[in-house]
Design a protein around this motif. Structure first.
Motif, PDB file in Angstrom:
ATOM      1  N   GLN A 127     -41.437 -11.143 -36.461  1.00 55.72           N
ATOM      2  CA  GLN A 127     -42.018 -11.240 -35.130  1.00 55.72           C
ATOM      3  C   GLN A 127     -43.410 -10.600 -35.112  1.00 55.72           C
ATOM      4  O   GLN A 127     -44.367 -11.188 -34.618  1.00 55.72           O
ATOM      5  N   ARG A 130     -45.896 -12.718 -37.004  1.00 51.43           N
ATOM      6  CA  ARG A 130     -46.352 -13.917 -36.314  1.00 51.43           C
ATOM      7  C   ARG A 130     -47.500 -13.568 -35.360  1.00 51.43           C
ATOM      8  O   ARG A 130     -48.522 -14.243 -35.316  1.00 51.43           O
ATOM      9  N   ALA A 211     -39.868 -24.188 -20.753  1.00 50.76           N
ATOM     10  CA  ALA A 211     -38.741 -23.255 -20.725  1.00 50.76           C
ATOM     11  C   ALA A 211     -39.177 -21.860 -21.180  1.00 50.76           C
ATOM     12  O   ALA A 211     -38.714 -20.853 -20.660  1.00 50.76           O
ATOM     13  N   ARG A 214     -40.765 -20.016 -18.423  1.00 54.00           N
ATOM     14  CA  ARG A 214     -39.757 -19.558 -17.472  1.00 54.00           C
ATOM     15  C   ARG A 214     -39.191 -18.214 -17.927  1.00 54.00           C
ATOM     16  O   ARG A 214     -39.029 -17.292 -17.116  1.00 54.00           O
ATOM     17  N   ALA A 215     -38.917 -18.104 -19.227  1.00 46.64           N
ATOM     18  CA  ALA A 215     -38.378 -16.851 -19.750  1.00 46.64           C
ATOM     19  C   ALA A 215     -39.353 -15.704 -19.514  1.00 46.64           C
ATOM     20  O   ALA A 215     -38.964 -14.612 -19.097  1.00 46.64           O
ATOM     21  N   LEU A 216     -40.664 -15.971 -19.760  1.00 40.28           N
ATOM     22  CA  LEU A 216     -41.677 -14.925 -19.564  1.00 40.28           C
ATOM     23  C   LEU A 216     -41.725 -14.481 -18.111  1.00 40.28           C
ATOM     24  O   LEU A 216     -41.798 -13.291 -17.800  1.00 40.28           O
ATOM     25  N   LEU A 218     -39.435 -14.690 -15.758  1.00 35.72           N
ATOM     26  CA  LEU A 218     -38.258 -13.931 -15.339  1.00 35.72           C
ATOM     27  C   LEU A 218     -38.298 -12.515 -15.906  1.00 35.72           C
ATOM     28  O   LEU A 218     -37.866 -11.560 -15.271  1.00 35.72           O
ATOM     29  N   GLU A 219     -38.852 -12.397 -17.109  1.00 31.58           N
ATOM     30  CA  GLU A 219     -38.992 -11.077 -17.713  1.00 31.58           C
ATOM     31  C   GLU A 219     -39.951 -10.219 -16.885  1.00 31.58           C
ATOM     32  O   GLU A 219     -39.709  -9.055 -16.622  1.00 31.58           O
TER      33      GLU A 219
ATOM     34  N   ARG B 223     -28.165 -26.536 -24.899  1.00 32.33           N
ATOM     35  CA  ARG B 223     -27.719 -25.617 -23.841  1.00 32.33           C
ATOM     36  C   ARG B 223     -27.974 -24.164 -24.224  1.00 32.33           C
ATOM     37  O   ARG B 223     -28.322 -23.344 -23.374  1.00 32.33           O
ATOM     38  N   ARG B 226     -31.511 -23.386 -23.532  1.00 34.87           N
ATOM     39  CA  ARG B 226     -31.728 -23.178 -22.100  1.00 34.87           C
ATOM     40  C   ARG B 226     -31.225 -21.791 -21.690  1.00 34.87           C
ATOM     41  O   ARG B 226     -31.880 -21.075 -20.953  1.00 34.87           O
ATOM     42  N   ALA B 228     -31.207 -19.281 -23.426  1.00 34.18           N
ATOM     43  CA  ALA B 228     -32.136 -18.276 -23.955  1.00 34.18           C
ATOM     44  C   ALA B 228     -33.403 -18.175 -23.132  1.00 34.18           C
ATOM     45  O   ALA B 228     -34.203 -17.273 -23.337  1.00 34.18           O
ATOM     46  N   SER B 229     -33.618 -19.120 -22.187  1.00 31.61           N
ATOM     47  CA  SER B 229     -34.881 -19.103 -21.440  1.00 31.61           C
ATOM     48  C   SER B 229     -34.715 -18.388 -20.108  1.00 31.61           C
ATOM     49  O   SER B 229     -35.358 -18.737 -19.133  1.00 31.61           O
ATOM     50  N   GLU B 230     -33.851 -17.383 -20.053  1.00 35.58           N
ATOM     51  CA  GLU B 230     -33.621 -16.693 -18.783  1.00 35.58           C
ATOM     52  C   GLU B 230     -34.310 -15.333 -18.755  1.00 35.58           C
ATOM     53  O   GLU B 230     -33.991 -14.491 -17.921  1.00 35.58           O
ATOM     54  N   GLY B 231     -35.225 -15.114 -19.691  1.00 36.81           N
ATOM     55  CA  GLY B 231     -36.046 -13.909 -19.596  1.00 36.81           C
ATOM     56  C   GLY B 231     -35.474 -12.692 -20.300  1.00 36.81           C
ATOM     57  O   GLY B 231     -35.983 -11.602 -20.159  1.00 36.81           O
ATOM     58  N   LYS B 232     -34.382 -12.869 -21.048  1.00 38.33           N
ATOM     59  CA  LYS B 232     -33.881 -11.738 -21.832  1.00 38.33           C
ATOM     60  C   LYS B 232     -33.705 -12.205 -23.269  1.00 38.33           C
ATOM     61  O   LYS B 232     -33.384 -13.360 -23.514  1.00 38.33           O
ATOM     62  N   LYS B 233     -33.909 -11.277 -24.187  1.00 37.25           N
ATOM     63  CA  LYS B 233     -33.756 -11.603 -25.603  1.00 37.25           C
ATOM     64  C   LYS B 233     -32.312 -12.059 -25.870  1.00 37.25           C
ATOM     65  O   LYS B 233     -31.358 -11.384 -25.482  1.00 37.25           O
ATOM     66  N   ASP B 261     -36.943 -15.779 -32.843  1.00 36.54           N
ATOM     67  CA  ASP B 261     -36.781 -15.931 -31.392  1.00 36.54           C
ATOM     68  C   ASP B 261     -35.315 -15.887 -30.988  1.00 36.54           C
ATOM     69  O   ASP B 261     -34.962 -15.303 -29.973  1.00 36.54           O
TER      70      ASP B 261
END
Lengths: 543, 414
Positions: A127, A130, A211, A214-216, A218-219, B223, B226, B228-233, B261
């Protein structure tokens, strides 16, 4: 952003500070700092050599030192980090770091590499690596490399990337790469202290509709409570975009599953649908096709110019192998049992088991690996961000091609004409001079050969093992019965419907229950319409 | 598996037959006494053949090894090979055949928990002895079974702890993917209890099961992406068994899931399973075991040497269940020598407390709960199909077959 610097073409550090006043003082200082560094090579050298010994330590030391090397901006860091990424960086027992070819990274001199061992990575180091490589490669002359760098920074983002990215955007000429950089900048600004930039970043990430964005968001929501509403709006925008994309992807997955079912069922549509033979060894013909693919691949392995074409070459090979097996089965056994479906069923079931065991003896019980050619690997991005996997896409294409081939063979060839004639009225066909026995054998061989071609496709997504066929026989019969026995249109519609329904149900019911639901639904459907979706009408259907 | 030689193919085909035919004809130059028979109960066909065939070969190798050393108590050891064909009820029938027809003194066999559950009543009824060499879900203890693989506290829980640590990526969300049978379901139940105790809520855990031999992973992998795209590792914990792993990893590669990732830690994928896959897109994904082929040290070097010279292929790999089979076999010979008897009751008493410097580089001991003390290792997949060990426990860990996270059984712990 694009003022001035664009004309200068911008070597690292050579760009002037953007003349407009909205620029943040911190960014200005950082840019100045960067110029100072390059003016004082002695200091940079110290930092570079100071960061190196960490690479010979434990995983957390390596990660820290990679991060240090990444922010240095020292040109010597790039080969070190690249070698690390490629697993070609070595370290000695006394803590020196060697580049490929045994060159000491600190001094640039050749060193004794005898007792050196490779520096290993873990995910944390990867990580860090990268992000660091991304920062260094932003100035690369290669557009693809700059694009990859922007994506890397997007994932590894930190507040320190803001000035770097702003400078890079200012001199970027390629629109695609610039879009990636703008996104990466927004991601970095999200973790930077500048509130105003952050708000703009939230909106920009929302518009991107990805997507990852979106994760960023929400974080960031957890650490920025005052921006919660803005973030929610952006997330909702992304969700709208994603739900459309998701529906498209589910449809694709369903079509892909459907095309596999179609390939497996097409041969059965001929042998069972047209001839009325219940062939329980149909799955084993699919398996023979998959093994033929494996054999062709092994045969081509020796000749480098032929190897990439082994998959297309195995299509006719698989057809011939399965067709030959089918012809032998029809002439040897099935023709003696016409009109006795129960005996045919039991006997072909036994033949299937014999074929399985024969393959097990010849090739072993272990799975055989059929390698996907490069053009079938990875994901293809369609416009609108819909991701489809290449191998599945090719199988859909192949399924359609085989269907057209079958239709053409039945409609437009003499063999097709004779086949239809024999099916419609065997005795009159015989009086017209058609050798019905030969037509039967050819029809059965044709259906079996199509199953063999399905084996080529299946070898790309499933395990090539002796019991490969058992998984497809039930599904094939299901498709043919559901679509309507004797109708190719029915087989096509039936296969695609079952595929899509299965994939739509899967997220709600799970993979196991979805299959059960589909089976129950078909049972109910057959109760209502025993002849399937596209029932044959007329006298042929009554016989 | 890619480079399996023709001799190997023939061995797979003829192994069972050959062993069965050769058995009565052998009159070795061993001392007096009839040969000692050991049963081999591993699937040589069907969906589990990918994993179990190597274990059959390991037992045959150990039989050769012990005979070359003069047998056990001066008596020759003979293997009786049967093929339960990945068919769970057939396992019970074949176990009965081994015990009643062939009258074996010990049996080495089973991989999936469902096969072990199916033979357990047979071994208890006929008072046989089974050595089970695979990591499993625990919640079981039989006086007729010795478990030489890991219990959950020796594999599953340390692996998830690693994923949640800084080095493992600090995962806060876990996707549990498994094959639909007792091992994945119980393990995931234990893991859910464990995750709850670590403050990870129900909403941050996803659970999906698929049938044996599942090949269409596109929907599930999408799925997980998806999720994994909720903002937490996020991290994946895979209890997928058998050859369904090949299309699963292929789909991970095709959908571009990178280990940095979204790392995936597997509990049933070792060197042998990876031999059938192109591992380059999988570099960085993880596996938790108690042994890897890449473990340094003399015991492992000897073990690898023994295997590769037996199988006559210098590129064949070793893996954890093979090591557990090796350890179990050697402990069994030690126990028989100690008891001076092959009777199940005598050997059972002598088994407890047996120690061996195992190929994993640690001394393992058979505990009174019929499980071994074992170290826990976590390895990353490398481009050559081997594992790079990134984490390990300092000492061998004692097995807890009754998990504290399964409330109704927790009080059965010793």
């Amino acid at each position: 952003m694009r003022t001035g610097a664009a004309e200068h073409g911008g070597g690292a550090g050579g760009f002037p500070a953007p003349p407009f006043l909205k620029v943040d003082m911190r960014q200005l200082l950082l840019a100045l700092g960067l110029m100072l560094w390059l003016a004082l090579p002695a200091r940079a050298q110290d930092a570079f050599t100071a960061a190196l010994p960490g690479l010979a330590g434990g995983f957390s030391d390596i990660a820290t030192s990679v991060e240090q090397l990444g922010v240095l901006g020292d040109p010597r860091a790039l080969p070190v980090l690249r070698a690390l990424q490629e697993g070609r960086l070595q370290r000695t027992a006394d803590g020196r770091v060697l580049l490929p070819g045994g060159i000491d990274a600190a001094t640039g001199q050749a060193a004794d590499a005898a007792a050196a061992e490779t520096v290993r990575l873990n995910n944390r180091v990867r990580q860090a690596l990268r992000g660091a490589l991304g920062r260094l490669q932003l100035v690369s002359p290669d557009a693809a490399e700059r694009g990859a760098a922007a994506e890397a920074i997007f994932r590894a983002r930190s507040a320190e990337d803001v000035p770097l990215l702003q400078a890079a955007i200012a001199r970027e000429a390629d629109a695609g790469v610039r879009a990636k950089m703008v996104l990466a900048l927004a991601a970095a600004q999200l973790v930077a202290p500048d509130e105003e930039a952050k708000r703009a970043a939230v909106a920009r990430l929302g518009a991107a509709g990805a997507a990852e964005a979106r994760a960023l968001l929400l974080e960031a929501r957890a650490s920025n409570p005052d921006m919660a509403t803005a973030i929610d709006v952006s997330v909702a925008t992304i969700d709208r975009a994603l739900s459309i994309r998701r529906a498209a992807e589910t449809l694709f997955q369903g079509l892909s599953l459907g095309s596999v079912l179609l390939l497996a069922a097409l041969g059965l549509a001929v042998t069972f649908g047209v001839m009325g033979v219940i062939n329980m060894a149909h799955g084993e013909f699919v398996m023979l096709g998959a093994y033929a693919t494996f054999v062709v691949q092994e045969a081509c392995r020796g000749t480098p110019w032929l190897a990439p074409w082994s998959l297309p070459l195995s299509v006719p090979a698989a057809f011939l192998v399965a067709a030959a097996a089918g012809a032998v089965l029809e002439r040897g056994l099935i023709r003696h049992l016409y009109g006795r479906p129960l005996e045919t069923l039991l006997m072909t079931f036994g033949v299937g088991m014999i074929l399985q065991q024969a393959v097990r003896v010849a090739f072993g019980a272990q799975n055989r690996e059929v390698i996907s050619p490069a053009w079938m690997q990875g994901t293809l991005m369609l416009p609108g961000g819909v991701a489809v996997t290449q191998n599945r896409l090719w199988i859909i294409v192949f399924g359609i091609a085989v269907l057209l081939l079958v239709v053409a063979a039945i409609r437009f060839t003499r063999f097709g004409l004779e086949m239809r004639a024999v099916v419609q009225n065997r005795r009159i066909a015989a009086t017209m001079g058609i050798r019905t026995g030969r037509v039967d054998a050819l029809t059965f061989a044709f259906g079996s050969g199509i199953a063999g071609m399905a084996g080529v496709a299946v070898s790309q997504i499933d395990n090539v093992s002796p019991n490969l066929g058992t998984g497809y026989i039930i599904d094939s019969f299901m498709v043919v019965v559901f679509g309507g026995v004797g109708s190719l249109t029915g087989t096509l519609v039936g296969a695609l419907t079952l595929g899509v329904v299965n994939k739509v149900l899967e997220p709600y019911a799970g993979a196991v229950l979805a299959k059960v639901f589909v089976l129950v639904a078909i049972m109910l459907f057959i109760q209502r319409r025993p002849r399937g979706l596209f029932a044959l009408k007329g006298r042929a259907a009554e016989s | 598996m890619t480079a399996t030689s023709p001799t190997m193919t023939r061995r797979v085909a003829l192994g069972g037959l050959g062993a069965a035919l050769a058995m009565p004809a052998l009159r070795p130059a061993f001392g007096q006494g009839t040969p000692i028979k050991v049963g081999v109960l591993h699937s040589l066909s069907g969906t589990m053949a990918i994993s179990e065939t190597a274990l059959r070969d390991t037992v045959l190798m150990m039989v050769d090894w012990v005979n070359a050393k003069g047998g056990v108590m001066g008596r020759k050891v003979e293997a009786v090979v049967v093929d339960p064909a990945s068919n769970w009820p057939l396992f019970a029938e074949k176990a009965r055949e081994l015990l009643q027809v062939h009258k074996v003194d010990a049996t080495f066999g089973c991989w999936t928990s469902v096969s072990r559950k199916s033979v357990l009543p047979v071994f208890e009824e006929l008072n046989g002895m089974l050595f089970y060499p695979v990591q499993y879900e625990g919640e079981e203890e039989s006086r007729n079974i010795f478990y030489t693989g890991a219990a959950p506290n020796q594999q599953a829980i340390p692996a998830v702890e690693y994923l949640m640590s800084e080095d493992g990526g600090g995962a806060k969300r876990i996707a549990l993917l498994g094959t639909d049978y007792v091992y994945p379901r119980t393990t995931n139940r234990i893991l859910r209890g464990f995750l709850k105790s670590k403050g990870i809520g129900e909403g941050d855990v996803m659970e999906e099961y698929t049938p044996f031999g599942h090949s269409d992973w596109q929907g599930i992998v999408a799925r997980v992406k998806r999720f994994a795209s909720e903002g937490k590792k996020t991290a994946i914990v895979s209890t997928i068994n058998g050859d369904a792993n090949v299309p699963f990893y292929r789909e991970l590669g095709n959908q571009g899931i990178k280990a940095e990732d979204l790392p995936c830690v597997a509990f049933s994928v070792g060197e042998e399973e990876l031999a059938g896959i192109d591992t380059r897109p999988l570099v960085g994904h993880l596996a938790a075991w108690n042994y890897f082929m890449s473990v340094p040290g003399t015991p492992n070097a000897e073990f690898k040497q023994l295997w590769q010279s037996y199988i006559k292929n210098p590129r064949r790999v070793t893996n954890d269940p093979m090591e557990a089979t090796y350890t179990g076999f050697r402990m069994w010979t030690q126990a028989v020598e100690k008891a001076r008897s092959t009777k199940v009751d005598d050997v059972r008493a002598a088994m407890i407390g047996q120690k061996l410097m195992a190929p994993c580089g640690y001394e393992e001991e058979m505990l009174p709960n019929h499980h071994l003390s074992k170290p826990v290792l976590i390895g990353e997949v490398q481009a050559d199909g081997q594992f790079n060990i990134v984490w390990k426990t300092p000492n061998a860990v004692k097995a807890e077959n009754w998990s504290p996270f399964i409330p109704e059984n927790a009080n059965r712990r010793r």
